[in-house]
Design a protein around this motif. Structure first.
Motif, PDB file in Angstrom:
ATOM      1  N   GLY A  69     -39.629 -59.166 -59.268  1.00  0.00           N
ATOM      2  CA  GLY A  69     -39.448 -57.772 -59.537  1.00  0.00           C
ATOM      3  C   GLY A  69     -39.383 -57.209 -60.706  1.00  0.00           C
ATOM      4  O   GLY A  69     -38.854 -56.224 -61.096  1.00  0.00           O
ATOM      5  N   VAL A  70     -40.271 -57.781 -61.630  1.00  0.00           N
ATOM      6  CA  VAL A  70     -40.456 -57.410 -62.849  1.00  0.00           C
ATOM      7  C   VAL A  70     -41.724 -56.304 -62.839  1.00  0.00           C
ATOM      8  O   VAL A  70     -42.807 -56.622 -62.293  1.00  0.00           O
ATOM      9  N   ASP A  71     -41.302 -55.043 -63.280  1.00  0.00           N
ATOM     10  CA  ASP A  71     -42.255 -54.035 -63.023  1.00  0.00           C
ATOM     11  C   ASP A  71     -43.115 -53.256 -64.086  1.00  0.00           C
ATOM     12  O   ASP A  71     -43.575 -52.140 -64.150  1.00  0.00           O
ATOM     13  N   ARG A  72     -42.957 -53.896 -65.241  1.00  0.00           N
ATOM     14  CA  ARG A  72     -43.710 -53.248 -66.279  1.00  0.00           C
ATOM     15  C   ARG A  72     -44.104 -54.314 -67.520  1.00  0.00           C
ATOM     16  O   ARG A  72     -43.968 -55.408 -67.380  1.00  0.00           O
ATOM     17  N   LEU A  99     -45.670 -51.629 -60.324  1.00  0.00           N
ATOM     18  CA  LEU A  99     -46.062 -51.726 -61.600  1.00  0.00           C
ATOM     19  C   LEU A  99     -46.249 -50.447 -62.534  1.00  0.00           C
ATOM     20  O   LEU A  99     -47.409 -49.876 -62.114  1.00  0.00           O
ATOM     21  N   ARG A 100     -45.812 -50.771 -63.750  1.00  0.00           N
ATOM     22  CA  ARG A 100     -46.254 -49.665 -64.741  1.00  0.00           C
ATOM     23  C   ARG A 100     -46.589 -50.610 -65.718  1.00  0.00           C
ATOM     24  O   ARG A 100     -46.210 -51.439 -66.133  1.00  0.00           O
ATOM     25  N   HIS A 101     -47.863 -50.095 -66.261  1.00  0.00           N
ATOM     26  CA  HIS A 101     -48.696 -50.723 -67.465  1.00  0.00           C
ATOM     27  C   HIS A 101     -49.336 -50.078 -68.139  1.00  0.00           C
ATOM     28  O   HIS A 101     -49.724 -48.680 -67.999  1.00  0.00           O
ATOM     29  N   VAL A 131     -44.380 -52.600 -79.352  1.00  0.00           N
ATOM     30  CA  VAL A 131     -43.062 -52.213 -78.993  1.00  0.00           C
ATOM     31  C   VAL A 131     -42.896 -50.937 -78.566  1.00  0.00           C
ATOM     32  O   VAL A 131     -42.051 -50.502 -77.538  1.00  0.00           O
ATOM     33  N   VAL A 132     -43.501 -49.686 -79.094  1.00  0.00           N
ATOM     34  CA  VAL A 132     -43.570 -48.496 -78.859  1.00  0.00           C
ATOM     35  C   VAL A 132     -43.993 -48.350 -77.655  1.00  0.00           C
ATOM     36  O   VAL A 132     -43.332 -47.677 -76.648  1.00  0.00           O
ATOM     37  N   ASP A 161     -40.085 -48.598 -70.566  1.00  0.00           N
ATOM     38  CA  ASP A 161     -38.554 -48.882 -70.169  1.00  0.00           C
ATOM     39  C   ASP A 161     -38.250 -47.272 -69.953  1.00  0.00           C
ATOM     40  O   ASP A 161     -37.287 -47.250 -69.018  1.00  0.00           O
ATOM     41  N   ALA A 162     -38.537 -46.559 -70.553  1.00  0.00           N
ATOM     42  CA  ALA A 162     -37.863 -45.212 -70.218  1.00  0.00           C
ATOM     43  C   ALA A 162     -38.612 -44.233 -69.152  1.00  0.00           C
ATOM     44  O   ALA A 162     -37.974 -43.323 -68.659  1.00  0.00           O
ATOM     45  N   GLY A 163     -39.535 -44.946 -68.517  1.00  0.00           N
ATOM     46  CA  GLY A 163     -40.254 -44.407 -67.472  1.00  0.00           C
ATOM     47  C   GLY A 163     -41.341 -43.279 -67.875  1.00  0.00           C
ATOM     48  O   GLY A 163     -41.693 -42.502 -66.953  1.00  0.00           O
ATOM     49  N   ASP A 164     -41.421 -43.257 -69.116  1.00  0.00           N
ATOM     50  CA  ASP A 164     -42.574 -42.152 -69.577  1.00  0.00           C
ATOM     51  C   ASP A 164     -43.918 -42.755 -68.862  1.00  0.00           C
ATOM     52  O   ASP A 164     -44.413 -43.802 -68.620  1.00  0.00           O
TER      53      ASP A 164
END
Length: 322
Positions: A108-111, A161-163, A230-231, A237-240
């Motif tokens: 369930g890791v999605d980024r 997944l967000r990438h 990192v950015v 993480d912020a869903g941007d």
């Protein structure tokens, strides 16, 4: 919350880990130590000795350390050698990325932030590469990185997944004296090793159609590169919303001749490099625009060429003295 950094015991990965921890974000390192060094991993950082080809090990690391995102740097990174070892390159870079994505989906890791490469462009026919420049990789390494980008895009269509993927050229310098470039193929280590051994550094080609006859490339400081990772992670993480790929480019580049002059100034060792023949396939100039990354990832060149050389030389000398 913590981020798994595959290849986190390597030159670039260790800087990414330090950049995460400087921002108060937990990091976990997964590395098989084929090219990484345990000494590069901060003592307080959890370290998992394992391969991205081992899905069970990845799943255990995710479970045991509460991993919520991945920075994927692990892989076989030598473009020239990849021509001689294509199956090995594809196994590490394509099968490895597939295995990693499967483990992420299972837990369930999605980024994910993927460390790609400007090798996907091959030899572009433009002076300034953008993300839209046609992709024509010329080595199994470049091809494997492009396939990695495709894998992320396809998995995102089929899941949550967000990438994003970061493409870059030549990484130099050091953000801390404990971590230095150990590659046997990169320019700075080759030059420093020659100088420390009392030999004259050698460069490939001095008759290119550039101001000083040597190739012009992007050279970016490893700490700037780490900060961009990192950015990107924080924005995921912020869903941007992020672009699928970003070039981390300088916009103007420097020549190999300029680097040689900077090395002589910083080290205090006067030398004129030996000039060998051109290497096949080396274009005169490859420089990328970093405009999209500047807009979305606060990307900028925070270090001058002199600062890049100074930090790299300081770390290399510290390693020689230890």
């Amino acid at each position: 919350m913590s981020w798994l950094v595959t290849g986190g015991a390597g030159y670039i990965g260790a800087h990414v880990v330090r950049a995460f921890e400087a921002q108060g974000i937990g990091a976990v390192v997964l590395d098989d130590l084929s090219s990484g060094k345990t000494d590069f991993v901060p003592k307080a950082t959890p370290f998992v000795h394992g391969s991205i080809l081992d899905g069970a090990a990845i799943e255990r690391a995710i479970e045991e350390h509460g991993v919520t995102g991945v920075v994927h740097l692990a892989g076989f990174k030598y473009a020239g050698v990849s021509v001689e070892r294509p199956l090995h390159t594809y196994r590490q870079n394509v099968t490895g990325t597939t295995t990693l994505l499967a483990a992420m989906e299972s837990k369930g890791v999605d980024r994910i932030v993927f460390s790609s490469s400007a090798a996907v462009y091959g030899t572009p026919d433009v002076d300034l590469v953008t993300e839209a420049t046609p992709k024509r990789p010329e080595s199994p390494y470049g091809e494997s990185k492009l396939i990695g980008e495709w894998l992320l895009a396809d998995q995102a269509k089929a899941s949550s997944l967000r990438h994003t993927s970061l493409r870059y050229f030549n990484v130099v310098g050091s953000g801390t004296p404990e971590v230095y470039d150990v590659s046997p193929h990169n320019l700075f280590p080759l030059v420093f090793d020659a100088l420390l051994a009392g030999r004259t550094p050698r460069i490939n080609g001095g008759d290119y159609p550039t101001p000083d006859g040597t190739c012009v490339r992007d050279y970016i400081h490893v700490a700037d590169l780490a900060e961009a990772h990192v950015v990107a992670a924080r924005r995921l993480d912020a869903g941007d919303g992020l672009e699928p790929v970003y070039n981390l480019g300088s916009g103007d580049g420097v020549s190999v001749g300029e680097i040689m002059r900077a090395v002589a100034d910083v080290t205090g060792i006067e030398f004129a490099p030996e000039v060998g023949p051109r290497r096949g396939g080396d274009p005169a100039r490859i420089v990328a625009s970093g405009e999209l990354a500047a807009r979305d990832l606060d990307w900028r060149m925070r270090h001058t060429l002199t600062e890049m050389v100074e930090s790299a030389w300081r770390a290399r000398r510290a390693a020689s003295a230890s």
